[in-house]
Enzyme design. Structure first.
Site, PDB file in Angstrom:
ATOM      1  N   HIS A  65       7.071   2.290  -3.780  1.00  0.00           N
ATOM      2  CA  HIS A  65       8.182   2.521  -2.855  1.00  0.00           C
ATOM      3  C   HIS A  65       8.554   1.204  -2.174  1.00  0.00           C
ATOM      4  CE1 HIS A  65       7.778   7.175  -2.388  1.00  0.00           C
ATOM      5  NE2 HIS A  65       8.680   6.842  -3.295  1.00  0.00           N
ATOM      6  N   ASP A  67       9.397   0.300   0.746  1.00  0.00           N
ATOM      7  CA  ASP A  67       8.816  -0.110   2.036  1.00  0.00           C
ATOM      8  C   ASP A  67       7.405  -0.668   1.889  1.00  0.00           C
ATOM      9  OD1 ASP A  67       8.177   2.656   1.442  1.00  0.00           O
ATOM     10  OD2 ASP A  67       7.472   2.938   3.499  1.00  0.00           O
ATOM     11  N   HIS A  68       6.907  -0.706   0.643  1.00  0.00           N
ATOM     12  CA  HIS A  68       5.581  -1.269   0.401  1.00  0.00           C
ATOM     13  C   HIS A  68       5.610  -2.506  -0.517  1.00  0.00           C
ATOM     14  CE1 HIS A  68       3.389   2.210   2.239  1.00  0.00           C
ATOM     15  NE2 HIS A  68       4.597   2.710   2.065  1.00  0.00           N
ATOM     16  N   HIS A 140       1.078  11.613  -3.344  1.00  0.00           N
ATOM     17  CA  HIS A 140       2.360  11.222  -2.764  1.00  0.00           C
ATOM     18  C   HIS A 140       3.444  11.707  -3.725  1.00  0.00           C
ATOM     19  CE1 HIS A 140       4.865   9.043  -0.057  1.00  0.00           C
ATOM     20  NE2 HIS A 140       5.048   7.961  -0.784  1.00  0.00           N
ATOM     21  N   ASP A 211       0.464   5.935   1.134  1.00  0.00           N
ATOM     22  CA  ASP A 211       1.126   7.158   1.598  1.00  0.00           C
ATOM     23  C   ASP A 211       0.504   8.358   0.878  1.00  0.00           C
ATOM     24  OD1 ASP A 211       2.687   5.263   2.745  1.00  0.00           O
ATOM     25  OD2 ASP A 211       4.586   5.916   1.861  1.00  0.00           O
ATOM     26  N   HIS A 269       1.886   3.505   9.496  1.00  0.00           N
ATOM     27  CA  HIS A 269       3.013   4.165   8.816  1.00  0.00           C
ATOM     28  C   HIS A 269       3.626   5.214   9.759  1.00  0.00           C
ATOM     29  CE1 HIS A 269       5.224   5.906   5.297  1.00  0.00           C
ATOM     30  NE2 HIS A 269       5.055   4.694   4.791  1.00  0.00           N
TER      31      HIS A 269
HETATM   32 ZN   LIG Z   1       5.842   4.316   2.859  1.00  0.00          ZN
HETATM   33 ZN   LIG Z   2       5.850   6.068  -0.161  1.00  0.00          ZN
END
Ligand SMILES: [Zn+2]
Ligand SMILES: [Zn+2]
Length: 314
Positions: A65, A67-68, A140, A211, A269
């Protein structure tokens, strides 16, 4: 060993929290540091710390993802400009290597140091004489991993007085005894390392989870850990969303730490839906289940004093 959070927000950056990244500083242990996840602008966050990108030895990516991972191309490119020459190893899910390679190709970016890619499989992904790192899949909405970093037992301290009493002269023989070797003195006396060293010290266990919804593998990875780093994108009032979106609540993070018999829980997070004034309540709820909980902020740094994990005052 120190842990510094570079981004503690979920999904998108906010003014208070950048997207996911944290540094495990191993400067005393191996003169390097390891990064876990690398959200957009991680290199900007690093500018506000004492971290030097060329010291980054390994990067572990939990999942793909944005955001990572969106901070990776920029950080890796800057590491070249900043004189990084040592090999960098990147552990990540399938697809990470291709995405980075494509980014470098279309932007004509030349990385001047070797990058080694390791596609994560469940099990041990790294081991040397100091550390063993293992990974398990979490739950996830896309493939996502958690990591368990185990420090191997540290050699005991040399009891110099005792060694001297047994007739060991100053010099290299003391070093051998400290390193676990038994020695024979010139007069034929055998001195056992065990007799002149304190017992080995247990190494630390650091669990970094990506996550995930509440799941068994998070507990396995966190078993007896000195610290579990767990996400909490939601709180108990929105817990049905948490499971649907493959995330956890503060209360679930605390349950994982408790059931894993961990010593400390650092919760990251954090969704931008939570206002700064909500954070206290999130913490209170987590502490009801697991007292040694902290909700972390960007740039928070945690250090061990003896067996105790403490937040360093800035
Ligand atoms: Zn995330
Ligand atoms: Zn994620």
């Amino acid at each position: 060993m120190q842990i510094q959070f570079l981004g503690t927000g979920a999904g998108m950056p906010s003014k208070l929290r950048n997207t996911s990244a944290l540094a495990l500083k191993l400067l005393e242990e191996r003169g390097t540091l390891w990064l876990f996840d690398c959200g957009e602008a991680t290199q900007h966050q690093i500018l506000h710390t004492s971290i030097r990108p060329r010291k980054i030895e390994k990067i572990f990516i939990t999942h793909l993802h944005g955001d990572h991972i969106f901070g990776l191309p920029g950080l890796l490119s800057s590491r070249s400009f900043l004189g990084g020459e040592d090999t960098l190893t990147i552990y990540g899910p399938k697809g990470l290597k291709e995405w980075l390679q494509f980014s470098f190709d279309v932007s004509n970016t030349h990385i001047t140091y070797p990058i080694e890619f390791v596609e994560i499989q469940e099990g041990v992904i790294f081991e040397d004489d100091q550390f063993i790192v293992s990974a398990l899949e979490l739950e996830h909405v896309i493939q996502c991993y958690g990591f368990r970093v185990e420090q191997k037992p540290l050699p005991g301290e040399l009891l110099i007085e005792k060694a001297r009493e047994l007739g060991v002269p100053k010099g290299p023989l003391l070093g051998k005894l400290k390193n676990g070797e038994d020695i024979t003195l010139e007069n034929g006396t055998v001195v056992l390392s065990n007799d002149v060293t304190s017992p080995p010290k247990k190494g630390l266990i650091v669990t970094v989870l990506g996550d995930t919804r509440f799941c068994e593998n998070a507990k396995l990875l966190g078993k007896n850990a000195d610290v579990v780093i767990h996400e909490a994108t939601f709180d108990h009032s929105t817990s049905s969303h948490a499971a649907n979106y493959g995330h956890s609540t503060n209360v679930e993070a605390a349950k994982i730490a408790k059931e894993a018999n961990a010593s400390n829980l650092l919760i990251n997070h954090i969704s931008a839906r939570f206002l700064p004034s909500d954070i206290h309540q999130l913490l209170v709820e987590a502490k009801e289940i697991f007292p040694n909980s902290h909700i972390v902020n960007d740039f928070d740094q945690f250090i061990w004093k003896g067996q105790q994990l403490l937040k360093e005052e800035s």
